[in-house]
Design an enzyme around this catalytic site. Structure first.
Site, mmCIF file in Angstrom:
data_model
loop_
_atom_site.group_PDB
_atom_site.id
_atom_site.type_symbol
_atom_site.label_atom_id
_atom_site.label_comp_id
_atom_site.label_asym_id
_atom_site.label_seq_id
_atom_site.Cartn_x
_atom_site.Cartn_y
_atom_site.Cartn_z
ATOM 1 N N ASN A 87 0.873 -1.179 0.000
ATOM 2 C CA ASN A 87 0.000 0.000 0.000
ATOM 3 C C ASN A 87 0.911 1.230 0.000
ATOM 4 O O ASN A 87 1.513 1.556 1.010
ATOM 5 C CB ASN A 87 -0.877 -0.032 1.264
ATOM 6 C CG ASN A 87 -1.648 1.252 1.475
ATOM 7 O OD1 ASN A 87 -1.791 2.055 0.550
ATOM 8 N ND2 ASN A 87 -2.151 1.446 2.686
ATOM 9 N N LYS A 94 0.174 4.274 -0.192
ATOM 10 C CA LYS A 94 -0.457 5.469 0.410
ATOM 11 C C LYS A 94 -0.243 6.694 -0.502
ATOM 12 O O LYS A 94 -0.237 6.545 -1.723
ATOM 13 C CB LYS A 94 0.099 5.706 1.813
ATOM 14 C CG LYS A 94 0.040 4.456 2.675
ATOM 15 C CD LYS A 94 0.253 4.728 4.130
ATOM 16 C CE LYS A 94 0.341 3.411 4.876
ATOM 17 N NZ LYS A 94 0.311 3.554 6.307
ATOM 18 N N HIS A 149 -9.398 1.038 5.181
ATOM 19 C CA HIS A 149 -8.086 1.220 5.827
ATOM 20 C C HIS A 149 -8.247 2.164 7.027
ATOM 21 O O HIS A 149 -9.035 3.105 6.974
ATOM 22 C CB HIS A 149 -7.085 1.802 4.817
ATOM 23 C CG HIS A 149 -5.679 1.760 5.321
ATOM 24 N ND1 HIS A 149 -5.198 2.687 6.214
ATOM 25 C CD2 HIS A 149 -4.666 0.887 5.098
ATOM 26 C CE1 HIS A 149 -3.935 2.389 6.502
ATOM 27 N NE2 HIS A 149 -3.583 1.306 5.839
ATOM 28 N N GLU A 186 -6.578 4.538 8.083
ATOM 29 C CA GLU A 186 -6.371 5.975 7.810
ATOM 30 C C GLU A 186 -7.621 6.590 7.178
ATOM 31 O O GLU A 186 -7.920 7.766 7.409
ATOM 32 C CB GLU A 186 -5.121 6.155 6.919
ATOM 33 C CG GLU A 186 -3.851 5.876 7.725
ATOM 34 C CD GLU A 186 -2.667 5.373 6.917
ATOM 35 O OE1 GLU A 186 -2.686 5.467 5.680
ATOM 36 O OE2 GLU A 186 -1.718 4.872 7.559
ATOM 37 N N GLU A 240 -5.204 -5.108 10.747
ATOM 38 C CA GLU A 240 -4.169 -4.105 10.924
ATOM 39 C C GLU A 240 -4.397 -3.367 12.241
ATOM 40 O O GLU A 240 -5.175 -2.404 12.289
ATOM 41 C CB GLU A 240 -4.220 -3.096 9.776
ATOM 42 C CG GLU A 240 -4.005 -3.719 8.417
ATOM 43 C CD GLU A 240 -3.433 -2.702 7.437
ATOM 44 O OE1 GLU A 240 -2.344 -2.934 6.943
ATOM 45 O OE2 GLU A 240 -4.083 -1.675 7.212
ATOM 46 N N GLY A 242 2.625 2.124 10.712
ATOM 47 C CA GLY A 242 3.545 3.246 10.534
ATOM 48 C C GLY A 242 4.266 3.657 11.809
ATOM 49 O O GLY A 242 4.876 4.721 11.865
ATOM 50 N N SER A 260 3.670 -2.351 10.268
ATOM 51 C CA SER A 260 5.133 -2.354 10.365
ATOM 52 C C SER A 260 5.767 -3.689 9.969
ATOM 53 O O SER A 260 6.712 -4.147 10.605
ATOM 54 C CB SER A 260 5.571 -1.938 11.775
ATOM 55 O OG SER A 260 5.128 -0.615 12.048
HETATM 56 C C1 PEP Z 1 -0.588 -0.007 5.958
HETATM 57 O O1 PEP Z 1 -0.539 1.054 5.404
HETATM 58 O O2 PEP Z 1 -1.554 -0.733 5.743
HETATM 59 C C2 PEP Z 1 0.500 -0.401 6.855
HETATM 60 C C3 PEP Z 1 0.405 -1.538 7.475
HETATM 61 O O3 PEP Z 1 1.557 0.468 7.000
HETATM 62 P P1 PEP Z 1 2.995 0.158 7.650
HETATM 63 O O4 PEP Z 1 3.484 -1.135 7.034
HETATM 64 O O5 PEP Z 1 3.854 1.321 7.281
HETATM 65 O O6 PEP Z 1 2.802 0.021 9.118
#
Ligand code: PEP
Length: 252
Positions: free
Chosen positions: A9, A11, A95, A97, A167, A173, A213
């Site tokens: 992803n 973003k 998601h 975010e 998630e 992040g 992460s």
């Molecule tokens: C994500 O954007 O779905 C995500 C898991 O980000 P990150 O791997 O940076 O934590």
């Protein structure tokens, strides 16, 4: 047997030129991989050029979001038929975010999942608890509410191509990964819910990705868990080396 899926992803990252470099690099590095499904989800602006580069390759294309209507007066939005027309086969819905910064409710996520499915694309349905919710021992109830709301009115056949991404918001992040045990605990809970609400055909077949992460050095331990069928990768999907290494480390 569920095939591992590693999804990136991107973003809100990558200009056109940067996206072309990244996708060309991934295509080169990952050309030989057949046993893992590989997916990239660039921003809307890069989808068309990414599609041209990965045509006939082992890398699939997805979008990070969509609107649930097919078309209309929704300034700034992009519909699923538009995404299909640029050869997307997957779309992320819900998601964290989007939930946090754009106030997406379970009801909105549900409409998006239905629109993605109706167009014949594969929804990647994201859910997960915040740190506060985890600390208040609400993880399982939050997951159940999000799952029930996101999949409202859907039947067993509707879930054929659905993918769930667990998630935990506190791991996205932040550099804090859920331990493989913490992730597995929630993944197996999700599978149990799917069995109760739908059937064992759904719960046995549906892929559940972990996101939060994920990096090359924690991939193997996560993927080795019984109910973890891949990863949704944010930060580490932005570089050829790290994303390719995650894919390679997920090979059986
Ligand atoms: C994500 O954007 O779905 C995500 C898991 O980000 P990150 O791997 O940076 O934590």
């Amino acid at each position: 047997m569920r095939k591992i899926l590693i999804a990136g992803n991107w973003k809100m990252h990558k200009t056109s030129q940067e996206a072309v470099e990244l996708i060309n690099g991934l295509k080169r590095e990952l050309a030989d991989i057949q046993t893992v499904d590989i997916l990239v989800c660039p921003p809307f602006t890069n989808l068309s050029e990414a599609a041209d580069i990965i045509i006939d390759s082992n890398i699939a294309l997805g979008a990070q979001n969509c609107h649930w209507e097919k078309e209309g007066a929704f300034t700034g939005e992009v519909s699923v038929p538009m995404l299909k027309s640029v050869r997307c086969t997957y779309v992320i819905a819900g998601h964290s975010e989007r939930r946090k910064y754009f106030a997406e409710s379970d009801e909105v996520v549900n409409k998006k999942i239905k629109a993605i499915k109706d167009a014949g694309l594969k929804p990647i349905f994201c859910l997960g608890e915040t740190l506060e919710e985890r600390e208040e021992n609400k993880t399982f109830s939050v997951i159940e509410t999000q799952l029930t709301g996101g999949l409202k009115d859907l039947k067993q056949d509707d879930l054929k191509d659905l993918i769930i991404a667990y998630e935990p918001v506190w791991a996205i992040g932040t550099g804090k990964t859920a331990t493989p045990q913490q992730a597995e605990e929630v993944h197996s809970f999700i599978r149990k819910l799917l069995k109760e609400k739908f059937s064992s055909i759904v719960s046995d077949g549906l892929r559940i990705l972990y996101g939060g992460s994920v990096k090359p050095d924690n991939t193997k331990d996560l993927i080795n868990k019984e109910d973890i069928d891949g990863a949704l990768v944010g930060g580490a999907s932005l570089k050829v080396d790290s994303f390719s290494q995650i894919v390679k480390n997920s090979l059986g």
